[in-house]
Write an enzyme that holds these catalytic residues in place. Structure first.
Site, PDB file in Angstrom:
ATOM      1  N   LYS A  52      21.048  15.099  10.111  1.00 48.28           N
ATOM      2  CA  LYS A  52      21.116  16.554   9.978  1.00 48.28           C
ATOM      3  C   LYS A  52      20.644  16.899   8.567  1.00 48.28           C
ATOM      4  O   LYS A  52      21.412  16.800   7.606  1.00 48.28           O
ATOM      5  CB  LYS A  52      22.546  17.046  10.195  1.00 48.28           C
ATOM      6  CG  LYS A  52      23.065  16.844  11.606  1.00 48.28           C
ATOM      7  CD  LYS A  52      24.459  17.439  11.750  1.00 48.28           C
ATOM      8  CE  LYS A  52      24.884  17.432  13.213  1.00 48.28           C
ATOM      9  NZ  LYS A  52      26.079  16.625  13.456  1.00 48.28           N
ATOM     10  N   LYS A  79      30.578  17.442  23.724  1.00 48.63           N
ATOM     11  CA  LYS A  79      31.576  17.282  22.665  1.00 48.63           C
ATOM     12  C   LYS A  79      32.919  17.031  23.318  1.00 48.63           C
ATOM     13  O   LYS A  79      33.317  17.747  24.238  1.00 48.63           O
ATOM     14  CB  LYS A  79      31.632  18.531  21.780  1.00 48.63           C
ATOM     15  CG  LYS A  79      30.429  18.684  20.857  1.00 48.63           C
ATOM     16  CD  LYS A  79      30.578  19.908  19.979  1.00 48.63           C
ATOM     17  CE  LYS A  79      29.478  19.983  18.927  1.00 48.63           C
ATOM     18  NZ  LYS A  79      29.620  18.988  17.860  1.00 48.63           N
TER      19      LYS A  79
END
Length: 363
Positions: free
Chosen positions: A276, A168
């Site tokens: 997701k 990230k």
């Protein structure tokens, strides 16, 4: 077995405690609330199906202060419904009964119902992950933080045998993040270690292409969501011109109709999309996204969204039902002090289901 069943449901709130401060572009998480759903036949109350509604703070459409009131209302109405007792009937019921604005709740009930349909043994779908102990390759996730914290995570993932690392970015200075990635690439070629980055929309539009060109020096597999969602024209331009393949993530959230999903993919045409189920509306919706993507030659992989092992198990089984070989984002089960003990195990960059290990109790 009757063709249609009338069932009961209940829920329990469960607060998961992170082992560390989990840095994201939307802030730092120390805890996360999930809501475990159980469904059962009144005449057989000890055989239960379990699902997890785990809305992601500041991102899920159903990250609501009144989510427990919403759940209670659904549970009351649910007990008055009759559900066609088949996988198809369950998924059609869930799509019709649960509002598009409550994707994690729909996913929780889908998986609880499918678990009950399959005997209450945590089997959700036909898949090799659960039935044949087939492992799924996963990426090792590097969380945002200061330079030292991120570097220590990288070393741990490499020593644990991960061949795909996802970092990230957007928390510290871009040059420092680039330096971390460059360190990996100097030690390992792209054939040895696959590198992914996730910007979570952190790049300003006017800076995005310059940063993508710089990142291309590192032979990255992909970058997730370089700019904020909702800028279809700008994202489409980046997808066409970027030297690093782009994967859409947050861009898919809230796009709930078939027509809108087609429009998004046709307008932007990304190399990849990230799925997701908790954020997209569950199994039925995720399957629809995959079908649309594959029709257009767009790649995909599945990612958990900080669920406990209850939700992670469901997502892993859904992933396995597609026979994909690409590393998935399913390594979140090790994040919590108090995760539900489960047969889910991670070894050398793969997740697998150990039938010799029992599920722990969450009730």
């Amino acid at each position: 077995m009757p063709n249609a069943l009338q069932l009961k449901a209940d829920y329990k709130k469960y607060t998961l405690d992170f082992k560390f401060d989990a840095g994201t572009s939307r802030g730092v998480l120390k805890t996360k609330d999930s809501y475990f759903i159980k469904v059962y036949r009144p005449e057989y109350p000890n055989v239960i199906g379990t699902g997890e509604a785990g809305p992601l703070p500041k991102l899920s459409m159903d990250d609501l202060p009144q989510i427990e009131e919403v759940l209670k209302d659904y549970i009351e109405k649910f007990s008055q419904q009759r559900i066609q007792w088949s996988e198809k009937g369950i998924l059609e019921f869930a799509r019709a009964f649960f509002d598009d604005q409550h994707p994690s709740i729909r996913f929780a009930f889908e998986t609880a119902l499918l678990d009950l349909y399959n005997g209450g043994q945590k089997k959700i779908l036909e898949n090799d992950f659960y039935q044949n102990n087939s492992p799924i390759p996963i990426n090792g996730l590097i969380w945002m933080g200061d330079y030292g914290f991120m570097e220590s995570q990288i070393e741990k993932k490499l020593s644990d045998g991960f061949s795909c690392i996802k970092m990230k970015i957007g928390a510290i200075h871009f040059e420092r993040e680039f330096e971390l990635l460059e360190k990996i690439r100097k030690r390992f070629t792209a054939d040895d270690i696959t590198l992914r980055v996730d910007a979570n929309g952190a790049f300003p539009v006017e800076e995005a292409m310059g940063k993508l060109e710089k990142l291309a020096e590192l032979d990255l597999h992909s970058i997730e969501q370089p700019i904020k969602a909702g800028q279809w024209k700008e994202m489409g331009h980046l997808c066409q011109k970027s030297p690093v393949p782009i994967a859409l993530d947050e861009e898919l959230i809230g796009v709930t109709t078939l027509e809108k999903r087609k429009q998004l993919l046709d307008n932007i045409h990304p190399p990849y999309i990230i799925l997701k189920p908790t954020l997209l509306g569950g199994i039925g919706d995720t399957r629809e996204w995959i079908s649309l993507a594959e029709e257009r030659g767009i790649g995909w992989w599945m990612t958990s969204a900080l669920e406990s092992n209850i939700g992670l198990n469901s997502i892993a089984q859904l992933t396995s039902s597609f026979q994909t070989k690409m590393p998935q984002g399913l390594g979140t089960g090790q994040l919590y002090h108090n995760n539900i003990p489960s047969p889910l195990k991670i070894s050398k960059g793969e997740i697998f289901y150990d039938k010799n290990t029992q599920w722990g109790d969450w009730q």
